[in-house]
Scaffold this active site. Sequence first.
Site, PDB file in Angstrom:
ATOM      1  N   TYR A 332       0.976  -0.938   0.119  1.00 29.16           N
ATOM      2  CA  TYR A 332      -0.012   0.019   0.236  1.00 29.16           C
ATOM      3  C   TYR A 332       1.591   1.151  -0.245  1.00 29.16           C
ATOM      4  O   TYR A 332       1.788   1.494   0.832  1.00 29.16           O
ATOM      5  CB  TYR A 332      -1.243  -0.115   1.216  1.00 29.16           C
ATOM      6  CG  TYR A 332      -2.108   1.132   1.112  1.00 29.16           C
ATOM      7  CD1 TYR A 332      -3.046   0.705   0.475  1.00 29.16           C
ATOM      8  CD2 TYR A 332      -2.210   1.825   2.111  1.00 29.16           C
ATOM      9  CE1 TYR A 332      -4.022   1.892  -0.060  1.00 29.16           C
ATOM     10  CE2 TYR A 332      -2.869   3.275   2.456  1.00 29.16           C
ATOM     11  CZ  TYR A 332      -3.721   2.484   0.803  1.00 29.16           C
ATOM     12  OH  TYR A 332      -4.867   3.644   1.243  1.00 29.16           O
ATOM     13  N   CYS A 736      32.292  57.681  11.158  1.00 27.09           N
ATOM     14  CA  CYS A 736      31.745  57.694  12.637  1.00 27.09           C
ATOM     15  C   CYS A 736      32.868  59.131  13.385  1.00 27.09           C
ATOM     16  O   CYS A 736      33.029  59.944  13.261  1.00 27.09           O
ATOM     17  CB  CYS A 736      31.944  55.987  12.749  1.00 27.09           C
ATOM     18  SG  CYS A 736      34.232  56.277  12.928  1.00 27.09           S
ATOM     19  N   CYS A 738      35.259  58.678  15.467  1.00 27.98           N
ATOM     20  CA  CYS A 738      36.319  58.855  15.366  1.00 27.98           C
ATOM     21  C   CYS A 738      37.358  59.464  13.693  1.00 27.98           C
ATOM     22  O   CYS A 738      38.287  59.277  13.759  1.00 27.98           O
ATOM     23  CB  CYS A 738      37.499  57.639  15.649  1.00 27.98           C
ATOM     24  SG  CYS A 738      37.189  56.246  14.756  1.00 27.98           S
ATOM     25  N   CYS A 809       8.340  44.105  21.586  1.00 32.14           N
ATOM     26  CA  CYS A 809       8.813  43.356  23.524  1.00 32.14           C
ATOM     27  C   CYS A 809       8.073  44.679  24.027  1.00 32.14           C
ATOM     28  O   CYS A 809       8.466  45.442  23.812  1.00 32.14           O
ATOM     29  CB  CYS A 809       9.343  42.219  23.187  1.00 32.14           C
ATOM     30  SG  CYS A 809      11.175  43.781  23.533  1.00 32.14           S
ATOM     31  N   CYS A 834      11.771  38.466  23.502  1.00 36.18           N
ATOM     32  CA  CYS A 834      12.615  39.295  23.685  1.00 36.18           C
ATOM     33  C   CYS A 834      13.784  38.854  22.801  1.00 36.18           C
ATOM     34  O   CYS A 834      13.935  38.631  23.260  1.00 36.18           O
ATOM     35  CB  CYS A 834      12.348  40.111  24.713  1.00 36.18           C
ATOM     36  SG  CYS A 834      14.002  41.559  25.433  1.00 36.18           S
ATOM     37  N   CYS A 842      13.333  41.058  28.809  1.00 31.62           N
ATOM     38  CA  CYS A 842      11.856  41.650  29.703  1.00 31.62           C
ATOM     39  C   CYS A 842      10.789  40.142  29.822  1.00 31.62           C
ATOM     40  O   CYS A 842       9.768  40.207  30.319  1.00 31.62           O
ATOM     41  CB  CYS A 842      10.883  42.105  28.592  1.00 31.62           C
ATOM     42  SG  CYS A 842      10.195  42.333  26.927  1.00 31.62           S
TER      43      CYS A 842
END
Length: 973
Positions: A332, A736, A738, A809, A834, A842
Site C-alpha cells: 500500500y 564615525c 573617530c 517586546c 525578546c 523582558c
Amino acid sequence: MRVLCVAEKPSIARSISQILSGGRVETRPTQNKFIKNFDFDYAQTNSAFTVTAVAGHLLAHDFPDAYKQWSSCDPFTLFDAPIHAMVPAGNKSIERNLLNEARTANTLMIWTDCDREGENIGWEIISVCRKARPNIVVKRARFSAIIPQQIHRAAQHPVELDKAQADAVEARILLDLRIGAAFTRMQTLTLQNRLPQFREKRDVVSYGPCQFPTLGFVVSRYNQVKSFTPEDFWYIFLSLERELDGEMKKVEFTWRRGHLFEEDVVIEIYEDISEFPRARVVKVTKKNVKKWKPLPLTTVELQKAGSRLLKLTPKKVLDIAEKLYQQGFLSYPRTETDQYDPQFDFANLIGKQTVDPAWGRFAQGLQEGGFTSPRKGKNNDKAHPPIHPTAHAGNLAGDEKKVYDFITRRFLASCSKDAEGSETVVEVEYGEEQFYATGLIVLQRNYLDVYPYEKWTAKEIPDFRENEEFEPTTCEIKQGQTTSPSLLTEADLVALMNKNGIGTDATIAQHIQTIIDREYVIERMDGTTKHLLPSTLGIGLVEGYNEIGFDRSLSKPQLRREASSFIVQVCQGEKSKDQMLMESIEQYREMYVIARREFEKVISSVRRYIEGNRTQNTTGGNGGQGPGDGRGGNDGRGRGTNNRNDNNDNAPDNGSRGRGRGAGRQATAPSSRRGRPPPGSPPPEGNDEDHPRNRGGRAAPHSRTGVAISQPDVLASRSSSSAQNVLASSDRLRKCKCGAPASRRTVTQTCARQGRLFYECSTNKCGFFEWIEDEDSRKNDGPSPLVPAKRAFGAEQPITTSNILTRQCRCKEDAVQRTVTKDGINKGRIFWTCVKGRDEGCGFFEWEDEPSKPAQPMTIRTASQNNASSSGRCFKCDQEGHWASACPTGGMPNRPKSHGASKSDTPAAACFKCGKPGHYSNVCPTAIPLRPDSRAAVPKKRGGTTSNDECLRCGQVGHYSSGMDFHALPQAS
DNA sequence: GCAAGGTC
C-alpha cells in the site's frame, strides 16, 4: 454460510479473490462498469464467498436545497444548517449491487483499507447493506499488504470495526463542509460585490482548512526570499602540494573558524599568521566511519525522492505507485510508517527479487548472509508497513519502471548493511589558527551497490605525521557571500505540509494543485527546477487575513493541527463526536463573525496588490528589473565590484579588484603571500614594494595591502539585492566619531531586523552605530522581479517593509522570531520573544499565529523570577506563567544557551567541542571561539578589537550582537 | 459555484 466481502476499491476485490480462491473464481458483472463480483468457495472457513467493492466513500454529504443556492441563505447559517448523507447519483449502481448481494448473505466482511477513512467507508457500506438485511452479521478483515499470508489470516481471523475511528472521520467531514462552504461563499460574494475584477470573472475564491495553510507556506517563503539580504564573509584558505602515488596532489585545509563576517578581523588574523613561516601538523586521526543506509520508505519520502531524484511531480509518483499497488507489485503506497514489524517476512520478498538482471545478484547476496534488519524510523501509522515491492516486475517501462526501481532498490538497500569507510583527519596549526583536511577511503560499499541515488566519494590524502612542519603552498583570504533561500519547490511544500499535518499522504499533492487552480499560487520553472510563488491574489488574501489578526491564523497550520488532534481524541474515545463538533464549530463560528466584520481589511489588501500591479504596468514600471541594476559601484573601502565571475587565480590583471586600503595602493591578488607564486600564475606587475610578492619574503605584519582576496567560491544570492552592495556617494562620506569612514553592514541574524543596514565604526574603536533608515526603505522600492501577475491584472507588485510584520517586546525593541523544536503539539510553531533572551530580556512571548497583545509594562525580573514570564507560555504544558524549565510537570534544567548544546539536557553530557563532561559547548574553555567571540580572539596587541563594546542588540558589554547564542531561548532555534 | 477525503 454465505459471506459478502466488500473492498474499498475494485482492484483489491480482484486481488483478494485471486488469493483466497487460488484462482478458481467466477466473475459476475455489475451495473457499475468498474466493479465486478467474484464468487468462490473458501474451504478454510467452509463458506461461499462473494467479493465485491465500492469505490472509496459511498456516501456524500451536502446541505438541503434551501441552503444549496448561494443566494438562498446567509453563509453564516451553514454552521447550523442540516447536512444530509446520501448516495450520490454516480454511486447508485454500487449501492444497488450491495443491496442485491446483502439480501442473501449471512455475514458482511469489510475489506476496506485499515485506516480511519477505511473504518468510515466500512460504516457507509454497513448502513447500505443493513437496509437490505438488517440483522446481517458484520466483521472486519484487517490486512496491510496484498500478500497471501496476510489476506488468508485476515479472512480467517476477522475483528470488529472501530466505530470511534469512523465517528472521528464523520466529524471531520461535517466540519470541513461547514467551514469551507461558509467561508468560501462569504469571501467570494463579498469580493465580487466590492471589486469589479471578481465580478467580471466570477471565479470562486475558495477557503479550505488545508488550502489556506498550504498557501501560507508559499507566501511565507516568498517573503523570506524577498527580504533576504546577502552578506559577505571571508575566510582563510590554506593548501599544500604533496606527492601521493607519484603525483603531486593539492591538499586543501579548511579553517576551523569556518568563515567570519568581519573582514577586518580576517585580515588581522591573516596578518598574524603571516609571521609564521611554517605550519605544524598537530594531530592525525584515523577512524572507521559509516554512511547509514536509508530508512524504510514512507509516502512522503517517496514523493520527495520522486520529485528530486526521478523528476516526477508528487502527484505523478503517487499515481504510479497506486497503479503498481493495484497490480500487486507494491505494498500500500499511502503510509506514514518507516519501521517494519518484527515478524515481517523479508526472506520471501528478497527472494522474489533474485531473478532481476539488475539487482538479482545483490538480492542473492542478502540471502547468503548480507541481510541486516532495516533501520527503525520513528513513525508508525499502525495501518500499513513501509512501502516495499511485493512481487518482481520485469516488464515495466518509462516512469513506472523508474518508480518501481527506486522502491525496490530502496527496499534492498534498507535490508543491506551501512557503507563502511576509513576517515583521516589531519589537524594543522598555523600561527595560532587551526585548520584541518580530511581524507576518506571507502572500505565496503554495501548498500550503495544497489542504491545509486546516493554517493559516497573517496578522497585520497597524502601521508602526514604528527609534529611535522611544512611550508604551505598557498595561504590566502577568500571571500564568499551568504545565499538566499530558494522559493519553495513542490517537494519542499510536500515536506512542510507533512511536517505540519496539512492533508494526508493521499491529498497533499491535490491541495497543492488546488491552490494553483485557484490562482493563488503560480508555478515557475527555474532551469529544470519548478518553484512555487504566490500570486498577487494569494498574497493579498493571506496578508488581509493577517491584518485582521485572529487568535489562530487562518493561513497557519495551527488550526488544522488542532483539528487533527481533536480527531485523534475522538478515535481514542477521549471525546465524543458530538462534543468535538460542537467545540470546533463554535470556534470557527466566532472566527467567521470576526472575518465578516473586518473583511474590509482583506478587500483593501487584495485591492492593494492587484491594483498596485495594474498601476505599475500602465505607468511603465520597469518590468521586473528589480533594484539591482547598479552593480559595480564602490563601497568606499576599495573592495571593488562584487562580480563573482571574477577570479583572482585566473586574472592576469589584478588591479581592478583589490582592497586598496592604503592610499594609492594598487590592489593585489597573489595566491601566495611569501613570494612564492603558485604554478601557472602570472608574473608580478608593477613595482609596488609593499606587494608581498615583491618583498621577497613575508608580508609586512601590519600592512593591509599584502592580502590576497580571492573572489568567492560561494555562489551569489539569486535575489535582487545587489543594490545594497553599492553605496550611494553620500554614504562614502559618512564618518564615525573617530573621523574615519564608517563601515556599512547588514543585519544577518534571523530576527525582525534581518536585512536592515547600519553604519558602524570601521576600526571598532569609537563604538559608532547608526541605522540606515533611508537606505532601508529605498531598497524595497520599485517593482519586484518575483511577484507574478495574477489573472492578467498587471505586472508586478512591490513588497514593502510594511508587509513584513514585526512585533515589539516590552523593552520597546523589535522582537525576534523563533520556532518551537521540541516535540509536542506546538512543534514547528513560531513565536516572538525578546531579543535579549530569556535571562536578560523582558520575558516577552507571543505566538506568531496569535494576535499581538496590548503592550504591557516591562517588569524587572530577579534571578529567581527568571524562569517565569507573565505573558509567555510553557513549551511543555502550554500553560502561562512559567517557562518550560520550571514546568511543574517536569521541566528541564536551565541551559546556558540553546545553540551548540549537546542533545542531553544536563551538563553532565559531554561537550561536543572538547568531548569533556560538565559544561556545554558554548562555554567550552578549550574550543576555539567561533563567530560571537571572533574579534576577541584576535590578539589584543594592536588594541583595537576586544569585546568591550556594547552589543548592538541588548546594550550589554562583553559580547557582540552577532552571537545569536547569547540571545536564544532554550528549546528553540 | 463551496471542503477534505476516499477512488475511477
